[in-house]
Write a protein that holds these residues in place. Structure first.
Motif, mmCIF file in Angstrom:
data_model
loop_
_atom_site.group_PDB
_atom_site.id
_atom_site.type_symbol
_atom_site.label_atom_id
_atom_site.label_comp_id
_atom_site.label_asym_id
_atom_site.label_seq_id
_atom_site.Cartn_x
_atom_site.Cartn_y
_atom_site.Cartn_z
ATOM 1 N N ASP A 30 -8.132 -0.725 -4.946
ATOM 2 C CA ASP A 30 -6.785 -0.240 -5.237
ATOM 3 C C ASP A 30 -6.655 1.176 -4.701
ATOM 4 O O ASP A 30 -7.225 2.119 -5.255
ATOM 5 N N LYS A 31 -5.899 1.346 -3.629
ATOM 6 C CA LYS A 31 -5.713 2.660 -3.022
ATOM 7 C C LYS A 31 -4.367 3.282 -3.391
ATOM 8 O O LYS A 31 -3.892 4.197 -2.728
ATOM 9 N N GLY A 32 -3.751 2.786 -4.448
ATOM 10 C CA GLY A 32 -2.472 3.340 -4.888
ATOM 11 C C GLY A 32 -1.308 2.631 -4.241
ATOM 12 O O GLY A 32 -0.750 1.687 -4.806
ATOM 13 N N LYS A 33 -0.932 3.047 -3.044
ATOM 14 C CA LYS A 33 0.184 2.420 -2.348
ATOM 15 C C LYS A 33 -0.242 1.195 -1.544
ATOM 16 O O LYS A 33 0.606 0.521 -0.957
ATOM 17 N N ALA A 34 -1.526 0.935 -1.513
ATOM 18 C CA ALA A 34 -2.031 -0.196 -0.737
ATOM 19 C C ALA A 34 -3.254 -0.788 -1.422
ATOM 20 O O ALA A 34 -3.892 -0.144 -2.257
ATOM 21 N N GLY A 68 -1.842 -0.199 -6.705
ATOM 22 C CA GLY A 68 -1.264 0.133 -7.999
ATOM 23 C C GLY A 68 -1.516 -0.879 -9.080
ATOM 24 O O GLY A 68 -0.795 -0.921 -10.080
ATOM 25 N N ARG A 122 -0.405 -2.869 2.898
ATOM 26 C CA ARG A 122 0.556 -1.910 2.367
ATOM 27 C C ARG A 122 1.402 -2.530 1.253
ATOM 28 O O ARG A 122 1.793 -3.692 1.329
ATOM 29 N N GLY A 123 1.661 -1.717 0.222
ATOM 30 C CA GLY A 123 2.539 -2.142 -0.856
ATOM 31 C C GLY A 123 1.892 -2.993 -1.925
ATOM 32 O O GLY A 123 2.568 -3.421 -2.862
#
Length: 294
Positions: free
Chosen positions: A118-122, A153, A149-150
């Protein structure tokens, strides 16, 4: 969520046939720009099946062996993964070479997903595949990081951020490698049919003004250049190679390769010379073994 982390990481490995011959090897090398000049023996060893020392096979061919577009890209067939190809970028690649690749074989790939970060935005799907030869023994093991992407989170592990930064000194070798405007169309024939590399509408939807070159094509081109210039074309010497895909590269641009010799092999970076050295490949390394017997 299009990526069901528990489902995809607990799914059993996927086995698939990987059958190739020298025609596919030659086509792959041509897609990397091999064969220029066309009468150079150093180039003919990649594209001419009648070469006196046999057809050379770059280890990077192993990730497209059998026309799969990438030994590991069966991820899209795994349960728990339903993603839009326009949102996907290849984040990084690692290849461990167990033994030299033959010019033709009826092999098998075994693919699994050990982690999704989990990289936050991706989200980053870590995919591991092993290519087995006809005798059932490994030829290469490869891991790729698929950046979606997306889809981050979801509260998962961010994963480690392992970096292989270039030495803080001038490079030992700088090469400028021109590419063809149709290079992505050629490389697609290796089996990666993602329309991002051919269809202008898909490229615009992904945020680019035209189709981009496959990261694996840029990386394969860089590995070939180092092999030719620093390893005397001895493809069997490569024991490991890896890179991080740091930015896009457009077919027809010039790839500027910087190489540093280090105690563990070679570090390299690649940039787009036509766009103020915009990053293309970073954190890259090629690890060679001893020269092959002549």
């Amino acid at each position: 969520m299009p990526i069901d982390v528990e489902k995809v990481t607990s799914a059993p490995p996927v086995r698939a046939a990987a059958v190739w011959d020298d025609r596919e090897v030659r086509l792959y090398h041509l897609a990397l720009g091999a064969g220029v000049p066309e009468a150079d023996p150093a180039e003919l060893r990649y594209v001419y099946e009648g070469h006196e020392r046999g057809l050379h096979v770059l280890p990077t061919f192993g990730v497209v062996a059998g026309g799969s577009g990438g030994v590991g890209f069966q991820v899209f067939d795994l349960p728990g993964v339903d993603i839009d190809l326009a949102a996907v970028l290849h984040g990084g690649q690692e290849i461990i070479v167990h033994r030299p690749l033959p010019a033709a074989a009826r092999g098998t790939t075994i693919t699994r997903v050990p982690a999704v970060y989990d990289k936050g935005k991706a989200a980053v799907i870590v995919q591991e595949s092993t290519l087995l030869g006809e005798d059932g023994e490994p030829l290469i093991t490869q891991r790729n990081h698929i950046f979606v992407r997306g889809e981050g989170g979801f509260g998962g592990d961010r994963g480690l951020s392992e970096r292989l930064r270039a030495p803080d000194r001038e490079p030992d070798l700088v090469l400028e490698i021109p590419t063809l405007r149709q290079q992505a169309l050629l490389y697609r024939l290796a089996g990666d049919w993602n329309p991002l590399h051919a269809d202008p509408a898909t490229a615009r939807r992904a945020g680019y003004d035209r189709p981009i070159l496959h990261g694996l094509c840029s990386f394969g081109t860089a590995v070939k250049a180092v092999t030719d210039r620093l390893l005397d074309g001895d493809v069997a010497r490569i024991t490991e190679c890896r890179t991080r895909f740091a930015g896009v590269f457009f077919p027809g641009e010039t790839l500027r390769l910087r190489v540093w010799e280090t105690g563990d092999g070679y570090r390299l970076t690649a940039t787009a010379a036509d766009r103020d050295d915009a990053p293309v490949l970073t954190d890259a390394r090629i690890s060679p073994g001893p020269p092959s017997p002549r």
